[in-house]
Design a protein around this motif. Structure first.
Motif, PDB file in Angstrom:
ATOM      1  N   LEU A 294      -3.837  -4.640  -4.742  1.00 50.01           N
ATOM      2  CA  LEU A 294      -4.534  -4.140  -5.882  1.00 50.01           C
ATOM      3  C   LEU A 294      -4.598  -5.286  -6.704  1.00 50.01           C
ATOM      4  O   LEU A 294      -5.499  -5.062  -7.807  1.00 50.01           O
ATOM      5  N   ALA A 295      -4.021  -6.291  -6.631  1.00 51.53           N
ATOM      6  CA  ALA A 295      -4.052  -7.565  -7.527  1.00 51.53           C
ATOM      7  C   ALA A 295      -5.265  -8.108  -7.842  1.00 51.53           C
ATOM      8  O   ALA A 295      -5.636  -8.323  -9.176  1.00 51.53           O
ATOM      9  N   GLU A 296      -6.165  -8.246  -6.862  1.00 50.03           N
ATOM     10  CA  GLU A 296      -7.364  -9.019  -7.144  1.00 50.03           C
ATOM     11  C   GLU A 296      -8.095  -8.010  -8.013  1.00 50.03           C
ATOM     12  O   GLU A 296      -8.748  -8.765  -8.690  1.00 50.03           O
ATOM     13  N   VAL A 297      -8.480  -6.790  -7.426  1.00 56.06           N
ATOM     14  CA  VAL A 297      -9.425  -6.126  -7.934  1.00 56.06           C
ATOM     15  C   VAL A 297      -8.662  -5.839  -9.401  1.00 56.06           C
ATOM     16  O   VAL A 297      -9.663  -5.861 -10.547  1.00 56.06           O
ATOM     17  N   ILE A 298      -7.568  -5.459  -9.711  1.00 53.72           N
ATOM     18  CA  ILE A 298      -6.918  -5.350 -11.017  1.00 53.72           C
ATOM     19  C   ILE A 298      -7.347  -6.310 -12.128  1.00 53.72           C
ATOM     20  O   ILE A 298      -7.891  -6.343 -13.131  1.00 53.72           O
TER      21      ILE A 298
ATOM     22  N   LEU B  28      -6.561  -4.993   1.065  1.00 53.53           N
ATOM     23  CA  LEU B  28      -5.472  -5.269   1.999  1.00 53.53           C
ATOM     24  C   LEU B  28      -5.969  -6.547   3.001  1.00 53.53           C
ATOM     25  O   LEU B  28      -4.964  -7.076   3.267  1.00 53.53           O
ATOM     26  N   VAL B  29      -7.161  -6.585   3.409  1.00 51.28           N
ATOM     27  CA  VAL B  29      -7.774  -7.519   4.270  1.00 51.28           C
ATOM     28  C   VAL B  29      -7.682  -8.886   3.711  1.00 51.28           C
ATOM     29  O   VAL B  29      -7.235  -9.833   4.382  1.00 51.28           O
ATOM     30  N   VAL B  30      -8.139  -8.952   2.422  1.00 48.42           N
ATOM     31  CA  VAL B  30      -8.435 -10.168   1.879  1.00 48.42           C
ATOM     32  C   VAL B  30      -7.136 -10.803   1.306  1.00 48.42           C
ATOM     33  O   VAL B  30      -6.788 -11.863   1.348  1.00 48.42           O
TER      34      VAL B  30
ATOM     35  N   ARG C 159       4.821  -1.707  -2.939  1.00 48.35           N
ATOM     36  CA  ARG C 159       5.108  -1.409  -1.575  1.00 48.35           C
ATOM     37  C   ARG C 159       4.898  -2.824  -0.893  1.00 48.35           C
ATOM     38  O   ARG C 159       4.155  -3.755  -1.467  1.00 48.35           O
ATOM     39  N   SER C 160       5.273  -2.739   0.300  1.00 45.92           N
ATOM     40  CA  SER C 160       5.337  -3.839   1.109  1.00 45.92           C
ATOM     41  C   SER C 160       4.031  -3.647   1.822  1.00 45.92           C
ATOM     42  O   SER C 160       3.252  -2.579   1.890  1.00 45.92           O
ATOM     43  N   ARG C 161       3.488  -4.527   2.651  1.00 46.10           N
ATOM     44  CA  ARG C 161       2.089  -4.453   3.417  1.00 46.10           C
ATOM     45  C   ARG C 161       2.333  -3.441   4.473  1.00 46.10           C
ATOM     46  O   ARG C 161       1.296  -2.511   4.445  1.00 46.10           O
ATOM     47  N   LYS C 162       3.368  -3.195   5.211  1.00 45.69           N
ATOM     48  CA  LYS C 162       3.682  -2.011   6.006  1.00 45.69           C
ATOM     49  C   LYS C 162       3.443  -0.785   5.287  1.00 45.69           C
ATOM     50  O   LYS C 162       2.776   0.235   5.656  1.00 45.69           O
ATOM     51  N   LYS C 163       3.974  -0.512   3.910  1.00 48.81           N
ATOM     52  CA  LYS C 163       3.975   0.559   3.305  1.00 48.81           C
ATOM     53  C   LYS C 163       2.627   0.716   2.650  1.00 48.81           C
ATOM     54  O   LYS C 163       2.019   2.251   2.853  1.00 48.81           O
TER      55      LYS C 163
END
Length: 159
Positions: free
Chosen positions: A101-105, A93-95, A30-34
């Motif tokens: 989800l990239a950083e958490v995963i 999404l803010v950071v 998804r894009s940021r908007k999605k």
């Protein structure tokens, strides 16, 4: 599917199916908007599930029971996990600019056993340092919040 197994197994299967569908939705590109649109839909879903929880518990009088795995327990479990997931994605999404989800995963992917070990050691420290069964609700919440903060912070920054 066997009817003789009881409703507990049916409800456990429902938890699994709900979680699988949510996982499928979370892994879409998804894009940021999605992502923002998805979070709005997720928030509306949280509100609807909360209303179902209120209906089940307050109006019908069914309390969540882990032992019986009743419908109220399924709704409660799904609601709690959905709120936690919603919070994680909002923070991500803010950071993170690219993928929410990239950083958490990525922070958990390569160090799960190490983080699990640290979490177990922290659990032992908590259990040895206080009588958890006699803790008030506020103290218990504070200890759990600090525990969660330490484990997640360790997974994110150290591991």
């Amino acid at each position: 599917f066997c009817l003789s197994r009881g409703l507990g197994d049916v409800y456990k299967r429902q938890i699994y199916l709900l979680a699988s569908h949510l996982g499928y939705e979370m892994l879409k590109d998804r894009s940021r908007k999605k992502w923002t649109e998805f979070l709005i839909r997720m928030f509306i879903g949280i509100l609807v599930i909360f209303l179902v929880k209120v209906l089940l518990e307050d109006l019908l009088g069914t309390r969540p029971s882990r032992r019986m795995v009743n419908l109220s327990y399924v709704v409660d479990t799904f609601l709690v996990n959905l709120v936690v997931l919603f919070g994680c994605v909002v923070v991500d999404l803010v950071v993170v600019v690219d993928d929410p989800l990239a950083e958490v995963i990525c922070s958990r992917r390569n160090s799960q056993l190490f983080v699990f070990g640290v979490a177990n050691i922290l659990t032992g420290i908590v259990n040895l340092s206080m009588k958890t069964i006699y803790a008030s609700d506020l103290v218990a919440f504070g200890v759990l919040f600090l525990y969660m903060l330490l484990v997640c912070g360790f997974a994110y920054f150290v591991a």
